[in-house]
Design a protein around this motif. Sequence first.
Motif, PDB file in Angstrom:
ATOM      1  N   LEU A 289       0.845  -1.193   0.000  1.00  0.00           N
ATOM      2  CA  LEU A 289       0.000   0.000   0.000  1.00  0.00           C
ATOM      3  C   LEU A 289       0.878   1.241   0.000  1.00  0.00           C
ATOM      4  O   LEU A 289       1.909   1.285   0.683  1.00  0.00           O
ATOM      5  CB  LEU A 289      -0.921   0.006   1.220  1.00  0.00           C
ATOM      6  N   SER A 290       0.468   2.253  -0.731  1.00  0.00           N
ATOM      7  CA  SER A 290       1.220   3.502  -0.777  1.00  0.00           C
ATOM      8  C   SER A 290       0.948   4.327   0.476  1.00  0.00           C
ATOM      9  O   SER A 290      -0.139   4.227   1.077  1.00  0.00           O
ATOM     10  CB  SER A 290       0.821   4.317  -2.014  1.00  0.00           C
ATOM     11  N   PRO A 291       1.910   5.149   0.899  1.00  0.00           N
ATOM     12  CA  PRO A 291       1.670   6.013   2.072  1.00  0.00           C
ATOM     13  C   PRO A 291       0.481   6.932   1.884  1.00  0.00           C
ATOM     14  O   PRO A 291      -0.225   7.252   2.847  1.00  0.00           O
ATOM     15  CB  PRO A 291       2.990   6.798   2.192  1.00  0.00           C
ATOM     16  N   LEU A 293      -2.301   6.288   0.254  1.00  0.00           N
ATOM     17  CA  LEU A 293      -3.527   5.524   0.493  1.00  0.00           C
ATOM     18  C   LEU A 293      -3.709   5.230   1.972  1.00  0.00           C
ATOM     19  O   LEU A 293      -4.829   5.275   2.493  1.00  0.00           O
ATOM     20  CB  LEU A 293      -3.486   4.223  -0.303  1.00  0.00           C
ATOM     21  N   VAL A 294      -2.612   4.948   2.666  1.00  0.00           N
ATOM     22  CA  VAL A 294      -2.690   4.627   4.093  1.00  0.00           C
ATOM     23  C   VAL A 294      -3.256   5.799   4.882  1.00  0.00           C
ATOM     24  O   VAL A 294      -3.990   5.606   5.866  1.00  0.00           O
ATOM     25  CB  VAL A 294      -1.291   4.233   4.611  1.00  0.00           C
ATOM     26  N   LEU A 295      -2.952   7.030   4.455  1.00  0.00           N
ATOM     27  CA  LEU A 295      -3.449   8.207   5.163  1.00  0.00           C
ATOM     28  C   LEU A 295      -4.967   8.300   5.140  1.00  0.00           C
ATOM     29  O   LEU A 295      -5.566   8.962   5.997  1.00  0.00           O
ATOM     30  CB  LEU A 295      -2.844   9.478   4.558  1.00  0.00           C
ATOM     31  N   THR A 296      -5.617   7.659   4.178  1.00  0.00           N
ATOM     32  CA  THR A 296      -7.080   7.757   4.049  1.00  0.00           C
ATOM     33  C   THR A 296      -7.817   6.594   4.700  1.00  0.00           C
ATOM     34  O   THR A 296      -9.045   6.576   4.694  1.00  0.00           O
ATOM     35  CB  THR A 296      -7.476   7.815   2.565  1.00  0.00           C
ATOM     36  N   LEU A 297      -7.087   5.632   5.254  1.00  0.00           N
ATOM     37  CA  LEU A 297      -7.740   4.414   5.736  1.00  0.00           C
ATOM     38  C   LEU A 297      -8.623   4.643   6.955  1.00  0.00           C
ATOM     39  O   LEU A 297      -9.546   3.867   7.203  1.00  0.00           O
ATOM     40  CB  LEU A 297      -6.686   3.349   6.065  1.00  0.00           C
ATOM     41  N   THR A 298      -8.337   5.676   7.736  1.00  0.00           N
ATOM     42  CA  THR A 298      -9.166   5.943   8.913  1.00  0.00           C
ATOM     43  C   THR A 298     -10.386   6.793   8.583  1.00  0.00           C
ATOM     44  O   THR A 298     -11.182   7.093   9.471  1.00  0.00           O
ATOM     45  CB  THR A 298      -8.337   6.641  10.011  1.00  0.00           C
ATOM     46  N   GLU A 299     -10.523   7.199   7.314  1.00  0.00           N
ATOM     47  CA  GLU A 299     -11.732   7.913   6.911  1.00  0.00           C
ATOM     48  C   GLU A 299     -12.883   6.922   6.821  1.00  0.00           C
ATOM     49  O   GLU A 299     -12.700   5.786   6.370  1.00  0.00           O
ATOM     50  CB  GLU A 299     -11.521   8.591   5.554  1.00  0.00           C
ATOM     51  N   THR A 334      -1.285   4.981  14.973  1.00  0.00           N
ATOM     52  CA  THR A 334      -0.297   5.123  13.914  1.00  0.00           C
ATOM     53  C   THR A 334      -0.438   3.962  12.944  1.00  0.00           C
ATOM     54  O   THR A 334      -0.468   2.799  13.364  1.00  0.00           O
ATOM     55  CB  THR A 334       1.140   5.144  14.485  1.00  0.00           C
ATOM     56  N   ILE A 335      -0.522   4.281  11.654  1.00  0.00           N
ATOM     57  CA  ILE A 335      -0.658   3.264  10.614  1.00  0.00           C
ATOM     58  C   ILE A 335       0.501   3.433   9.632  1.00  0.00           C
ATOM     59  O   ILE A 335       0.679   4.505   9.052  1.00  0.00           O
ATOM     60  CB  ILE A 335      -2.002   3.374   9.877  1.00  0.00           C
ATOM     61  N   ILE A 336       1.285   2.380   9.461  1.00  0.00           N
ATOM     62  CA  ILE A 336       2.479   2.433   8.617  1.00  0.00           C
ATOM     63  C   ILE A 336       2.424   1.268   7.631  1.00  0.00           C
ATOM     64  O   ILE A 336       2.180   0.123   8.032  1.00  0.00           O
ATOM     65  CB  ILE A 336       3.767   2.331   9.459  1.00  0.00           C
ATOM     66  N   PRO A 337       2.644   1.514   6.340  1.00  0.00           N
ATOM     67  CA  PRO A 337       2.705   0.395   5.387  1.00  0.00           C
ATOM     68  C   PRO A 337       4.001  -0.394   5.562  1.00  0.00           C
ATOM     69  O   PRO A 337       5.080   0.178   5.718  1.00  0.00           O
ATOM     70  CB  PRO A 337       2.651   1.095   4.028  1.00  0.00           C
ATOM     71  N   PRO A 339       7.097  -2.618   4.280  1.00  0.00           N
ATOM     72  CA  PRO A 339       7.807  -2.712   2.997  1.00  0.00           C
ATOM     73  C   PRO A 339       7.475  -3.989   2.237  1.00  0.00           C
ATOM     74  O   PRO A 339       7.411  -3.988   1.002  1.00  0.00           O
ATOM     75  CB  PRO A 339       9.283  -2.677   3.419  1.00  0.00           C
ATOM     76  N   ALA A 340       7.244  -5.092   2.963  1.00  0.00           N
ATOM     77  CA  ALA A 340       6.942  -6.360   2.303  1.00  0.00           C
ATOM     78  C   ALA A 340       5.469  -6.491   1.944  1.00  0.00           C
ATOM     79  O   ALA A 340       5.070  -7.483   1.321  1.00  0.00           O
ATOM     80  CB  ALA A 340       7.357  -7.528   3.205  1.00  0.00           C
ATOM     81  N   GLY A 341       4.655  -5.538   2.330  1.00  0.00           N
ATOM     82  CA  GLY A 341       3.222  -5.597   2.084  1.00  0.00           C
ATOM     83  C   GLY A 341       2.437  -5.695   3.372  1.00  0.00           C
ATOM     84  O   GLY A 341       2.910  -6.248   4.365  1.00  0.00           O
ATOM     85  N   GLY A 342       1.222  -5.171   3.360  1.00  0.00           N
ATOM     86  CA  GLY A 342       0.403  -5.162   4.567  1.00  0.00           C
ATOM     87  C   GLY A 342       0.612  -3.900   5.371  1.00  0.00           C
ATOM     88  O   GLY A 342       1.194  -2.914   4.904  1.00  0.00           O
ATOM     89  N   LEU A 343       0.140  -3.956   6.613  1.00  0.00           N
ATOM     90  CA  LEU A 343       0.158  -2.770   7.474  1.00  0.00           C
ATOM     91  C   LEU A 343       0.748  -3.101   8.834  1.00  0.00           C
ATOM     92  O   LEU A 343       0.739  -4.252   9.272  1.00  0.00           O
ATOM     93  CB  LEU A 343      -1.261  -2.220   7.672  1.00  0.00           C
ATOM     94  N   ARG A 344       1.237  -2.051   9.465  1.00  0.00           N
ATOM     95  CA  ARG A 344       1.634  -2.108  10.875  1.00  0.00           C
ATOM     96  C   ARG A 344       0.861  -1.017  11.595  1.00  0.00           C
ATOM     97  O   ARG A 344       1.065   0.173  11.342  1.00  0.00           O
ATOM     98  CB  ARG A 344       3.131  -1.898  11.043  1.00  0.00           C
ATOM     99  N   ILE A 345      -0.056  -1.434  12.466  1.00  0.00           N
ATOM    100  CA  ILE A 345      -0.918  -0.491  13.180  1.00  0.00           C
ATOM    101  C   ILE A 345      -0.551  -0.516  14.655  1.00  0.00           C
ATOM    102  O   ILE A 345      -0.499  -1.589  15.278  1.00  0.00           O
ATOM    103  CB  ILE A 345      -2.401  -0.854  12.996  1.00  0.00           C
ATOM    104  N   VAL A 346      -0.294   0.670  15.210  1.00  0.00           N
ATOM    105  CA  VAL A 346       0.134   0.801  16.600  1.00  0.00           C
ATOM    106  C   VAL A 346      -0.868   1.685  17.343  1.00  0.00           C
ATOM    107  O   VAL A 346      -1.127   2.819  16.926  1.00  0.00           O
ATOM    108  CB  VAL A 346       1.548   1.398  16.708  1.00  0.00           C
ATOM    109  N   VAL A 347      -1.423   1.159  18.427  1.00  0.00           N
ATOM    110  CA  VAL A 347      -2.318   1.920  19.304  1.00  0.00           C
ATOM    111  C   VAL A 347      -1.600   2.142  20.624  1.00  0.00           C
ATOM    112  O   VAL A 347      -1.136   1.184  21.255  1.00  0.00           O
ATOM    113  CB  VAL A 347      -3.639   1.166  19.540  1.00  0.00           C
TER     114      VAL A 347
END
Length: 366
Positions: A289-291, A293-299, A334-337, A339-347
């Motif tokens: 996922l591109s950065p 696109l990731v910025l819009t995921l919480t919309e 915090t939502i970070i794409p 590099p290998a694919g997928g997401l890393r989400i930190v609460v």
Amino acid sequence: MSVRLKLTLSYASFLMLAGALLLAAVSVYFLRGLPDDAVYTTGHLIIDRSAILRSFTPVAAIVSAFLLVFGFLGGWILAGRMLAPLTHITDATRVAANGSLSHRIQLAGRKDEFRELADAFDAMLVRLEAHVAEQRRFAANASHELRTPLAISQSLLDVARNDPTRDPGELVDRLHAVNVRAIDLTEALLVLSRAGQRSFTREPVDLSLLVEEATETLLPLAEKRGVTIDASGDITPAVGSQALLLQMTMNLVHNAIVHNLPERGTVWVKTSVRPEIVVLTVENSGEKLSPQLVLTLTEPFQRGTERIRNDHAGVGLGLAIVKSITQAHDGSLTIIPRPAGGLRIVVQLPIPHHVQVPQTWSRTAT
């Protein structure tokens, strides 16, 4: 009485008081030590104390009148200049009250109390404009999402009415699926509203137990999709609503399972304790996922990929609910794409004052 008039009266009164004190000081300085019957001869002029007082009184009256007029005029001008920034702020408030949130004060000049007030008001307008725009998009999207199942149900019923020979079992199944989606969407909207209003009771909560419950509940879904869940970490005591925090955890794990590789995907869930915060981290393999696109995921109603919707795709509110619940608990998301694919989400959530000694637990499910 306006503030400008009050300031003018204050300036004039202060100036009159200063003038009176000055005149009194002058009269005392020149007349002190002179007896009442003292007489001074200067050339052919004879001056006594009473004559000095008679000549000084008209001068004092003229000076007092001048100070009064000067105090009013000067005070009115000074008050107007001092209150001019406040007038700009008031005008901007009226414009904003009429619905024009794009207007900004942008007060010029050196940084003083009025400038700080104007800058704070501009910053508030920026946030308010963004919030209103987000609410309008949310209302439009929610109306569209709620209208869709209703329109589908109407179409199915129209077809069934016009074709009596159609199999009713197929119609019932499709109506049931549409109704389930409408119910899921309505419940998600209610959760989102409840989290935004912060109308919940705060109580001690252990995020690690919520992770265990979420992974056990979603394990059948993960097995069906061939996804491995690796959950581990520390006991993470927090304070908040157990129901909402469980909903947040369920949404994160569900999102990680659904938006994963078609087969042999992995979800990593970890809890940890840091100084003054507890951390819940959810990672998953998946598409890159591109950065942007990731910025819009919480919309609300935004989905990370364009894959075909299935029975587990959700209603597009998963991460929006996570964001709202996190903010309601004074935390950060915090939502970070990866590099290998997928997401890393930190609460990250604030830690309570009393923290138990961390203990490690782990669980791996396939």
